[in-house]
Write an enzyme that holds these catalytic residues in place. Structure first.
Site, PDB file in Angstrom:
ATOM      1  N   ASN A  15       0.837  -1.210   0.000  1.00  0.00           N
ATOM      2  CA  ASN A  15       0.000   0.000   0.000  1.00  0.00           C
ATOM      3  C   ASN A  15       0.869   1.256   0.000  1.00  0.00           C
ATOM      4  OD1 ASN A  15      -3.041  -0.384   0.140  1.00  0.00           O
ATOM      5  ND2 ASN A  15      -2.326  -1.958   1.573  1.00  0.00           N
ATOM      6  N   HIS A 110      -7.899  -0.317   6.237  1.00  0.00           N
ATOM      7  CA  HIS A 110      -8.258  -1.544   6.963  1.00  0.00           C
ATOM      8  C   HIS A 110      -8.962  -2.497   5.997  1.00  0.00           C
ATOM      9  CE1 HIS A 110      -9.184  -4.031  10.378  1.00  0.00           C
ATOM     10  NE2 HIS A 110     -10.435  -4.114   9.959  1.00  0.00           N
ATOM     11  N   THR A 142      -8.676   7.534  15.001  1.00  0.00           N
ATOM     12  CA  THR A 142      -9.000   8.058  16.327  1.00  0.00           C
ATOM     13  C   THR A 142      -8.497   7.039  17.357  1.00  0.00           C
ATOM     14  OG1 THR A 142     -11.160   6.984  16.269  1.00  0.00           O
ATOM     15  CG2 THR A 142     -11.074   9.260  15.475  1.00  0.00           C
TER      16      THR A 142
END
Ligand code: GAR
Length: 198
Positions: A15, A110, A142
């Site tokens: 990624n 994710h 977060t």
């Protein structure tokens, strides 16, 4: 103004490569650092080959003391002055101290359609649940694990005969489309979710 982008990896960094390769031309971001908690991460060697600055902050000497590990991360970041952090297969949980400091400036990919399947083994869990579709999500980071405002999702159908491995492979192809598309917009200050189908 160009945004300086730091990318955190723990492993192969496919990624990270997709993000770096997209940061050219009119993209508002440019890579300033690839950081890993693992000196052997394939992504570190690749980034060095590209002439991108790298840092390794091994988590192991810090044991369970996550704030001390995060203080070391912050120290490593300082010289590179990033504007944005992209977590790209960075397999360490980050505590509130760090996530609050980077609120609105740190994003993660994710391998599930959040809010489904936070944590690990997402592909096996989607199969076990009998889901007919699966995918990946990019979200703002977060303090809560794999939570935070969703910036994009890519969906694929679950096919008859799929295994956790075949699903992981097809989701990863979508990750490499989704993450660059989201970062491109995020670096330009846009927060509208990117929705892709595979
Ligand atoms: C990717 O599938 C990414 O979504 C996942 O790890 C893989 C890293 O691959 N991340 C997580 O599971 C984070 N919770 P890569 O190193 O080739 O990019």
């Amino acid at each position: 103004m160009t945004k300086r982008v730091a990318i955190f990896v723990s492993g192969g960094g496919s990624n990270m490569r997709a993000l770096v390769e997209d940061m050219t031309g009119d993209h508002a971001g440019r890579p300033c650092l690839v950081l890993s908690n693992n000196a052997d991460a394939g992504g570190i060697a690749w980034a060095q080959g590209q002439g991108i600055a790298t840092e390794v902050v091994d988590h192991r000497p810090f044991g369970k003391d996550r704030p001390a590990f995060e203080a070391a991360l912050s120290a490593a970041l300082e010289a590179h002055a990033p504007d944005i952090i992209c977590l790209a297969g960075f397999m360490r949980k980050l505590t509130e101290g760090f996530t609050d400091a980077w609120a609105g400036r740190m994003i993660n990919i994710h391998p599930s359609l959040l809010p489904k399947y936070r944590g690990l083994h997402t592909h096996a869990r989607a199969l076990e649940a009998g889901d007919t579709e699966h995918g990946c999500t990019v979200h703002e980071v977060t303090a809560a694990l794999d939570d935070g405002p969703i910036l994009g999702q890519a969906r694929i159908p679950v096919l008859p005969g799929d295994t956790a491995e075949s699903l992981a492979e097809r989701v990863l192809v979508q990750e490499h489309r989704l993450y660059p598309a989201v970062l491109r917009r995020f670096a330009a200050g846009e927060r509208e979710p990117v929705l892709l189908t595979g």
